[in-house]
Design a protein around this motif. Structure first.
Motif, PDB file in Angstrom:
ATOM      1  N   MET A 214       0.850  -1.196   0.000  1.00 28.15           N
ATOM      2  CA  MET A 214       0.000   0.000   0.000  1.00 28.15           C
ATOM      3  C   MET A 214       0.884   1.244   0.000  1.00 28.15           C
ATOM      4  SD  MET A 214      -3.154  -0.698   2.575  1.00 28.15           S
ATOM      5  CE  MET A 214      -4.166  -2.167   2.432  1.00 28.15           C
ATOM      6  N   ILE A 215       0.369   2.328  -0.552  1.00 29.01           N
ATOM      7  CA  ILE A 215       1.123   3.589  -0.508  1.00 29.01           C
ATOM      8  C   ILE A 215       0.302   4.616   0.271  1.00 29.01           C
ATOM      9  CG2 ILE A 215       2.250   5.413  -1.840  1.00 29.01           C
ATOM     10  CD1 ILE A 215       2.752   3.241  -4.018  1.00 29.01           C
ATOM     11  N   ASP A 216      -0.793   5.109  -0.314  1.00 30.89           N
ATOM     12  CA  ASP A 216      -1.553   6.134   0.418  1.00 30.89           C
ATOM     13  C   ASP A 216      -2.549   5.524   1.411  1.00 30.89           C
ATOM     14  OD1 ASP A 216      -2.777   5.438  -2.253  1.00 30.89           O
ATOM     15  OD2 ASP A 216      -4.470   6.363  -1.218  1.00 30.89           O
ATOM     16  N   GLY A 217      -3.098   4.356   1.079  1.00 32.39           N
ATOM     17  CA  GLY A 217      -4.064   3.724   1.971  1.00 32.39           C
ATOM     18  C   GLY A 217      -5.442   4.346   1.918  1.00 32.39           C
ATOM     19  N   GLY A 219      -7.149   4.853  -1.343  1.00 31.02           N
ATOM     20  CA  GLY A 219      -7.800   4.630  -2.629  1.00 31.02           C
ATOM     21  C   GLY A 219      -7.302   5.481  -3.780  1.00 31.02           C
ATOM     22  N   MET A 220      -6.164   6.126  -3.636  1.00 28.94           N
ATOM     23  CA  MET A 220      -5.720   7.045  -4.694  1.00 28.94           C
ATOM     24  C   MET A 220      -4.629   6.480  -5.610  1.00 28.94           C
ATOM     25  SD  MET A 220      -5.896  10.806  -3.068  1.00 28.94           S
ATOM     26  CE  MET A 220      -4.796  10.551  -1.715  1.00 28.94           C
ATOM     27  N   CYS A 221      -3.802   5.576  -5.129  1.00 30.25           N
ATOM     28  CA  CYS A 221      -2.625   5.190  -5.921  1.00 30.25           C
ATOM     29  C   CYS A 221      -2.812   3.906  -6.719  1.00 30.25           C
ATOM     30  CB  CYS A 221      -1.401   5.058  -5.025  1.00 30.25           C
ATOM     31  SG  CYS A 221      -1.478   3.633  -3.925  1.00 30.25           S
ATOM     32  N   GLY A 222      -3.657   3.018  -6.257  1.00 35.54           N
ATOM     33  CA  GLY A 222      -3.885   1.761  -6.969  1.00 35.54           C
ATOM     34  C   GLY A 222      -2.870   0.675  -6.664  1.00 35.54           C
ATOM     35  N   ALA A 223      -1.896   0.945  -5.812  1.00 40.42           N
ATOM     36  CA  ALA A 223      -0.850  -0.039  -5.519  1.00 40.42           C
ATOM     37  C   ALA A 223      -1.408  -1.291  -4.852  1.00 40.42           C
ATOM     38  CB  ALA A 223       0.210   0.588  -4.613  1.00 40.42           C
ATOM     39  N   CYS A 224      -2.502  -1.131  -4.140  1.00 41.60           N
ATOM     40  CA  CYS A 224      -3.013  -2.240  -3.323  1.00 41.60           C
ATOM     41  C   CYS A 224      -4.044  -3.076  -4.055  1.00 41.60           C
ATOM     42  CB  CYS A 224      -3.628  -1.681  -2.048  1.00 41.60           C
ATOM     43  SG  CYS A 224      -5.113  -0.724  -2.396  1.00 41.60           S
ATOM     44  N   PHE A 234      -9.581  -2.327  -4.538  1.00 40.89           N
ATOM     45  CA  PHE A 234      -8.480  -1.745  -3.782  1.00 40.89           C
ATOM     46  C   PHE A 234      -8.602  -2.227  -2.331  1.00 40.89           C
ATOM     47  CE2 PHE A 234      -8.055   2.285  -6.641  1.00 40.89           C
ATOM     48  CZ  PHE A 234      -7.572   1.482  -7.660  1.00 40.89           C
ATOM     49  N   CYS A 236      -7.283  -1.189   0.317  1.00 38.84           N
ATOM     50  CA  CYS A 236      -7.340  -0.163   1.370  1.00 38.84           C
ATOM     51  C   CYS A 236      -8.740   0.410   1.575  1.00 38.84           C
ATOM     52  CB  CYS A 236      -6.328   0.944   1.097  1.00 38.84           C
ATOM     53  SG  CYS A 236      -6.669   1.898  -0.379  1.00 38.84           S
TER      54      CYS A 236
HETATM   55 FE1  FES Z   1      -3.250   3.368  -2.717  1.00 35.84          FE
HETATM   56 FE2  FES Z   1      -4.879   1.485  -1.831  1.00 35.84          FE
HETATM   57  S1  FES Z   1      -2.927   2.003  -1.107  1.00 35.84           S
HETATM   58  S2  FES Z   1      -5.142   2.781  -3.557  1.00 35.84           S
END
Ligand code: FES
Length: 275
Positions: A214-217, A219-224, A234, A236
């Motif tokens: 996770m990056i932002d946690g 819902g903005m980055c899509g990493a998760c 997502f 998070c």
């Molecule tokens: Fe970035 Fe979930 S951690 S969208």
């Protein structure tokens, strides 16, 4: 946020209690926080394992496993955590199911604790499965026993309870006729994958608590992102709890390893493991 208490409760496993009044007031079982130990650290999502609303504190369990958690492990009571955000994600759906099996391994033993407590308060029969390689790696045994009807221990070396993994123990129980109306598992990806595979033939609803990168946690980055029942979700904001039988586990296991090389380089640059 100030650290009130921090201790190594098993080798390389830490319980950290911090003052966080606003989070303690709102947090529900299964939610997580985003922790940044100092200004040079990355953001680390960690499940909230316990809280005390009157004290205004929360407790979380973490493994010292990379540069940022190593920095977190170095911080002492009285010192400040650079940033701590939460509660994030959805809570478990706490209601009356009947009989619930909760399986925790590693940091997940702390993760199932508040769920066990809340589910028991709702009148469920709660059976916890606590797993580690050996007895000395287990923690919170007494706490878990206090909020469960039964705690089943599984150790790989047989030093406490069943000799083997929690998924072997659960499989043995299910084969002998034990039935759960719901199974919840929190821990490493492999544990949750195996538990889902064990319960699938019995069509036993199984909730996994996903822990992708996770990056932002928020819902903005899509990493998760994970794939659940063919759709992208997502972890998070849509999770972190999903149906383990609908999870695309191949994708999850592949994505977990995406930054392994960078993590090793980061560890070397931060002298990780030498302190
Ligand atoms: Fe970035 Fe979930 S951690 S969208």
């Amino acid at each position: 946020m100030q650290i009130i208490d921090k201790s190594e409760i098993a080798p390389n496993v830490y319980a950290c209690k911090v003052r966080a009044e606003a989070i303690a007031k709102k947090v529900q079982p299964g939610q997580f926080i985003m922790v940044i130990p100092d200004q040079y650290s990355e953001r680390t999502p960690i499940t909230v394992a316990d809280w005390n609303t009157s004290e205004g504190t929360i407790t979380f369990i973490f493994l010292d496993i990379g540069s940022s958690t190593n920095r977190l492990a170095e911080l002492k009571p009285g010192e400040e955590i650079f940033s701590l955000t939460g509660p994030l994600g959805n809570s478990f759906d706490i209601k009356k199911y009947g009989s619930v099996g909760l399986v925790g391994g590693c940091y997940g033993i702390g993760g199932i604790y508040p769920a066990a407590r809340a589910l028991r308060e709702k009148g469920n029969r709660v059976v916890c499965y606590s797993e580690a390689r050996s007895k000395f790696l287990l923690y919170w045994n007494k706490k878990l026993e206090e909020v469960s009807d039964e705690v089943r221990y599984a150790t790989a070396d047989g030093s406490l309870g069943f000799k083997g993994h929690a998924y072997d123990l659960l499989e043995t129980d299910l084969k002998s006729g034990v039935k759960y109306d719901l199974v919840i598992t929190v821990g490493c990806t492999f544990l949750m994958y195996r538990i889902s595979k064990v319960t699938e033939p019995y069509q036993m609803k199984t909730i996994v608590s996903m822990n992708p990168i996770m990056i932002d946690g928020t819902g903005m980055c899509g990493a998760c992102r994970v794939e659940v029942d063919g759709a992208t979700r997502f972890a998070c904001v849509d999770g972190p709890h999903f149906d383990g039988h609908q999870m695309n586990w191949d994708l999850v296991l592949a994505r977990r390893k995406a930054y392994l090389d960078e993590e090793i380089v980061s560890g070397e640059r931060h002298d990780y493991g030498k302190s």
